[in-house]
Design a protein around this motif. Sequence first.
Motif, PDB file in Angstrom:
ATOM      1  N   GLU A  65       8.661 -40.642  56.531  1.00 33.05           N
ATOM      2  CA  GLU A  65       7.823 -40.007  55.515  1.00 33.05           C
ATOM      3  C   GLU A  65       7.856 -40.773  54.187  1.00 33.05           C
ATOM      4  O   GLU A  65       7.709 -41.979  54.169  1.00 33.05           O
ATOM      5  CB  GLU A  65       8.223 -38.535  55.353  1.00 33.05           C
ATOM      6  N   SER A  66       8.101 -40.099  53.081  1.00 35.66           N
ATOM      7  CA  SER A  66       7.929 -40.718  51.765  1.00 35.66           C
ATOM      8  C   SER A  66       8.972 -41.770  51.417  1.00 35.66           C
ATOM      9  O   SER A  66       8.796 -42.518  50.452  1.00 35.66           O
ATOM     10  CB  SER A  66       7.915 -39.644  50.676  1.00 35.66           C
ATOM     11  N   ILE A  67      10.054 -41.847  52.173  1.00 35.62           N
ATOM     12  CA  ILE A  67      11.015 -42.919  51.916  1.00 35.62           C
ATOM     13  C   ILE A  67      10.364 -44.268  52.195  1.00 35.62           C
ATOM     14  O   ILE A  67      10.752 -45.295  51.625  1.00 35.62           O
ATOM     15  CB  ILE A  67      12.294 -42.715  52.749  1.00 35.62           C
ATOM     16  N   SER A  68       9.327 -44.259  53.023  1.00 37.81           N
ATOM     17  CA  SER A  68       8.589 -45.492  53.321  1.00 37.81           C
ATOM     18  C   SER A  68       7.970 -46.102  52.069  1.00 37.81           C
ATOM     19  O   SER A  68       7.710 -47.309  52.017  1.00 37.81           O
ATOM     20  CB  SER A  68       7.489 -45.204  54.346  1.00 37.81           C
ATOM     21  N   LYS A  69       7.717 -45.273  51.065  1.00 39.80           N
ATOM     22  CA  LYS A  69       7.086 -45.775  49.831  1.00 39.80           C
ATOM     23  C   LYS A  69       7.921 -46.870  49.175  1.00 39.80           C
ATOM     24  O   LYS A  69       7.372 -47.786  48.540  1.00 39.80           O
ATOM     25  CB  LYS A  69       6.881 -44.611  48.854  1.00 39.80           C
ATOM     26  N   VAL A  70       9.230 -46.776  49.318  1.00 41.75           N
ATOM     27  CA  VAL A  70      10.123 -47.770  48.734  1.00 41.75           C
ATOM     28  C   VAL A  70       9.846 -49.150  49.329  1.00 41.75           C
ATOM     29  O   VAL A  70       9.799 -50.163  48.608  1.00 41.75           O
ATOM     30  CB  VAL A  70      11.594 -47.381  48.965  1.00 41.75           C
ATOM     31  N   PHE A  71       9.630 -49.204  50.627  1.00 40.20           N
ATOM     32  CA  PHE A  71       9.535 -50.492  51.307  1.00 40.20           C
ATOM     33  C   PHE A  71       8.130 -51.088  51.222  1.00 40.20           C
ATOM     34  O   PHE A  71       7.972 -52.313  51.224  1.00 40.20           O
ATOM     35  CB  PHE A  71      10.036 -50.325  52.739  1.00 40.20           C
ATOM     36  N   PHE A 146      14.235 -54.557  56.473  1.00 41.72           N
ATOM     37  CA  PHE A 146      15.200 -53.783  55.699  1.00 41.72           C
ATOM     38  C   PHE A 146      16.214 -53.091  56.605  1.00 41.72           C
ATOM     39  O   PHE A 146      17.402 -53.021  56.272  1.00 41.72           O
ATOM     40  CB  PHE A 146      14.483 -52.741  54.834  1.00 41.72           C
ATOM     41  N   ALA A 147      15.756 -52.575  57.733  1.00 41.05           N
ATOM     42  CA  ALA A 147      16.646 -51.851  58.647  1.00 41.05           C
ATOM     43  C   ALA A 147      17.493 -52.786  59.496  1.00 41.05           C
ATOM     44  O   ALA A 147      18.516 -52.370  60.048  1.00 41.05           O
ATOM     45  CB  ALA A 147      15.834 -50.931  59.552  1.00 41.05           C
TER      46      ALA A 147
END
Length: 314
Positions: A65-71, A146-147
């Motif tokens: 979800e919104s954590i994707s915005k960081v990447f 990143f992962a």
Amino acid sequence: MMTRSDIKAALAAGHAAAMAVDGGQNADYIPFLASVPSDLLGIAVVTASGETHTMGDAGYGFAIESISKVFTLALVLERIGAEAVREKIGADPTGLPFNSVMALELHNGKPLSPLVNAGAIASASLAPGDSADASWDAILDMQSRFAGRPIQLSATVNKSEQETNFHNRAIAWLLYSAGSCFCDPVKAVDVYTRQCSTLVTAEDLAVMGATLAAGGVNPRTGEQVIKPEHTAPILAEMMMEGLYTASGDWAYTVGLPAKSGVGGGIMAVVPGVMGIAAFSPPLDTAGNSVRGQAAVAAVAKSLGYNLFTNPLQA
């Protein structure tokens, strides 16, 4: 000097703090998220040197979800640079909910932050690639780097979100009318929705956070994922808007840059030291995991990490 036993004790403290918290409910406006078992709880810590500690359901795959915005922000920073991002999208908290249309109207169509929906759609519109698939491939590649492992799109999550993203479509057209969507708005929303529909684990998020902590170097792969100078703008955005309207309270009480998602994940960064992550689906009214916040806050407190009070030493 922080030891392995210190981290294990901190994870235990985080788990206990999370289990002592009641309340919250799964996001129900996306059908898939409503169906995730609400009793799941996972916590993970990954240091900048790659040492990994987990507890509970840290291997359960959930929607980023919104954590994707960081990447996606990281990808766009690499493409156009920090000053261009600030000029086109902004670098200020909106003070309003993450999906606010009013925030756009109040600021003449400028999103202000890449970590709210409007700014994230604008970020997706700046991803490299002439087609939606090409832009999506670039975003997925960034998440995977990143992962430190291949991240996959969940067709089920994506279908659930694509069929219910009417509000975000409206935001995209408002951005476009104000000159703040930099490709076809239909494409931008499609790509943004896909980026939110990948599956990650709490351990993945801790690795991703550790990559930011290590100046853009993935501690498992050794790859310099992004330029070191781009980590500071990302962490600043996370501190200001990472937990939406609760970001100020989080900075006041915990003092670490963090990002939440309505899938129940939360990722925090101790610069130079580690990434801390937690997963638990029930959310508070701001859209942040209730138990996830308690877990990460307790881990950070146990280890003595707060940007505003202590030197950050491993």
